[in-house]
Scaffold this motif. Structure first.
Motif, PDB file in Angstrom:
ATOM      1  N   THR A 247       0.794  -1.187  -0.176  1.00  0.00           N
ATOM      2  CA  THR A 247       0.097   0.163   0.028  1.00  0.00           C
ATOM      3  C   THR A 247       0.939   1.332   0.197  1.00  0.00           C
ATOM      4  O   THR A 247       0.517   2.345  -0.774  1.00  0.00           O
ATOM      5  CB  THR A 247      -0.805  -0.129   1.287  1.00  0.00           C
ATOM      6  OG1 THR A 247      -1.835  -1.147   1.159  1.00  0.00           O
ATOM      7  CG2 THR A 247      -1.857   1.110   1.337  1.00  0.00           C
TER       8      THR A 247
ATOM      9  N   VAL B 259       2.066   1.800  -3.527  1.00  0.00           N
ATOM     10  CA  VAL B 259       1.026   2.362  -4.355  1.00  0.00           C
ATOM     11  C   VAL B 259       0.916   3.797  -3.994  1.00  0.00           C
ATOM     12  O   VAL B 259       0.716   4.668  -4.858  1.00  0.00           O
ATOM     13  CB  VAL B 259      -0.409   1.607  -4.055  1.00  0.00           C
ATOM     14  CG1 VAL B 259      -1.512   2.211  -4.862  1.00  0.00           C
ATOM     15  CG2 VAL B 259      -0.145   0.436  -4.434  1.00  0.00           C
TER      16      VAL B 259
ATOM     17  N   SER C 156      -1.070  -1.001  -8.221  1.00  0.00           N
ATOM     18  CA  SER C 156      -1.924  -1.566  -7.323  1.00  0.00           C
ATOM     19  C   SER C 156      -1.254  -2.470  -6.313  1.00  0.00           C
ATOM     20  O   SER C 156       0.198  -2.894  -6.632  1.00  0.00           O
ATOM     21  CB  SER C 156      -2.908  -2.675  -8.055  1.00  0.00           C
ATOM     22  OG  SER C 156      -2.541  -3.720  -8.664  1.00  0.00           O
TER      23      SER C 156
ATOM     24  N   ASP D  23       0.341  -5.531  -7.475  1.00  0.00           N
ATOM     25  CA  ASP D  23       1.542  -5.448  -8.634  1.00  0.00           C
ATOM     26  C   ASP D  23       2.767  -5.533  -7.593  1.00  0.00           C
ATOM     27  O   ASP D  23       3.986  -5.634  -8.353  1.00  0.00           O
ATOM     28  CB  ASP D  23       1.533  -4.124  -9.168  1.00  0.00           C
ATOM     29  CG  ASP D  23       0.447  -3.912 -10.281  1.00  0.00           C
ATOM     30  OD1 ASP D  23       0.210  -4.863 -10.604  1.00  0.00           O
ATOM     31  OD2 ASP D  23       0.325  -2.810 -10.357  1.00  0.00           O
TER      32      ASP D  23
ATOM     33  N   LYS E  80      -7.815  -5.446  -1.945  1.00  0.00           N
ATOM     34  CA  LYS E  80      -7.952  -6.341  -3.048  1.00  0.00           C
ATOM     35  C   LYS E  80      -9.247  -6.126  -3.762  1.00  0.00           C
ATOM     36  O   LYS E  80     -10.139  -5.556  -3.323  1.00  0.00           O
ATOM     37  CB  LYS E  80      -7.828  -7.680  -2.558  1.00  0.00           C
ATOM     38  CG  LYS E  80      -6.527  -8.376  -2.270  1.00  0.00           C
ATOM     39  CD  LYS E  80      -6.297  -9.731  -1.744  1.00  0.00           C
ATOM     40  CE  LYS E  80      -4.968 -10.030  -1.226  1.00  0.00           C
ATOM     41  NZ  LYS E  80      -4.959 -11.640  -1.306  1.00  0.00           N
ATOM     42  N   THR E  81      -9.319  -6.536  -4.822  1.00  0.00           N
ATOM     43  CA  THR E  81     -10.334  -6.299  -6.092  1.00  0.00           C
ATOM     44  C   THR E  81     -11.491  -7.332  -5.656  1.00  0.00           C
ATOM     45  O   THR E  81     -12.714  -6.907  -5.778  1.00  0.00           O
ATOM     46  CB  THR E  81      -9.885  -6.624  -7.231  1.00  0.00           C
ATOM     47  OG1 THR E  81      -9.428  -7.817  -7.559  1.00  0.00           O
ATOM     48  CG2 THR E  81      -9.195  -5.521  -7.784  1.00  0.00           C
TER      49      THR E  81
END
Length: 284
Positions: free
Chosen positions: A136, A139, A146, A149, A252-253
């Motif tokens: 984080t 990012v 993200s 990544d 997360k997605t």
């Protein structure tokens, strides 16, 4: 019934507090949700207090393990959190998280990334600090796009330039300790190759012979052929098969309930557990 047996809160590396997670699980239409923070039971009390009517909480943890140089995660459900052997191992893993994260920050700075330990600690807050918190921070700095990544060989994957090992349980010891605490074990995302090296299938067979209860099949990091392969392996080894979101909030997605567990499998997990019992919501 909609059952999600793998979620994380701010007690480890999620972005929802345990109370928010319970409310969000109910809003997502779940009937059962497991709180499985990394190597900690620190979110249990808050989750119980906030549990909405109609939602059942399964207490658990995701234990950090390693075998033959390969990291793996073991989901443990409905164990006695006070059992001393398992509690001691969780504490050893947690105590190693801070110096390990600091060492990864140091490696990143050597690579020219201006990340600071102070910012990583701030992101982690009261949670068990880990790689997602460092990701984080990366990012925020614009180093990557993200959190996912960061989990590459360039950065924080198990073979990454900034990776640092931590104290991890032998998975055979984890199974033994969880069983001694009355719990049930499920191997989390066993063939998530995008995360790095995976445990060979013969070792999964050895874990099954040692008392492993199940494997997590339906997971965002398993494609359709992988899920089919794992179902066949589970049938061969007599293992339960679960499905879960591995929800981490905004980190997360995946969404709550993206993958779920069959009610019959859930019932068998509850039947096998003797250390704790699911907590029905009374409207917290």
């Amino acid at each position: 019934m909609r059952i999600d047996l793998h979620t994380h809160s701010t007690a480890s590396d999620g972005t929802d507090t345990p109370a928010e997670l319970m409310r969000n699980a109910a809003a997502a239409g779940l009937d059962v949700v497991a709180l499985t923070d990394h190597d900690t039971v620190g979110g249990y009390a808050e989750a119980r207090a906030a549990l909405p009517a109609g939602l059942t909480l399964v207490t658990g943890a995701e234990l950090s393990c390693r075998i033959d140089g390969v990291s793996l995660h073991m989901l443990a459900y409905l164990f006695d959190p006070e059992e001393p052997g398992l509690a001691r191992e969780r504490e050893l893993v947690r105590d190693d998280r801070v110096p390990r994260a600091q060492a990864m920050v140091g490696k990143l700075r050597e690579l020219g990334v201006p990340v600071t330990w102070e910012r990583v600690a701030e992101i982690a807050g009261d949670g068990a600090v880990g790689r997602p918190h460092i990701a984080t921070a990366l990012v925020e700095l614009g180093v990557i796009g993200s959190v996912s990544d960061a989990f590459t060989s360039q950065w924080l994957a198990n073979d990454g330039r900034a990776y640092v090992e931590k104290h991890e349980l032998d998975p055979f010891d984890a199974i033994r300790l969880v069983k001694a605490a009355g719990g049930v074990t499920v191997f989390a995302h066993p063939l998530a190759v995008k995360r790095g090296s995976c445990v060979p299938e013969p070792v999964i067979g050895e874990l099954a012979a040692a008392g492993l209860d199940g494997i997590e099949v339906d997971h965002m990091d398993h494609d359709a052929p992988t899920r089919a392969r794992l179902r066949g392996l589970a049938a061969e080894l007599g293992l339960l098969t679960t499905g879960s979101s591995d929800y981490h909030g905004s980190r997360k997605t995946c969404r709550l309930g993206d993958c779920t567990t069959d009610p019959e499998i859930y019932g068998e997990i509850v039947r096998r557990a003797t250390g704790a019992f699911p907590v029905p919501g009374a409207g917290g």
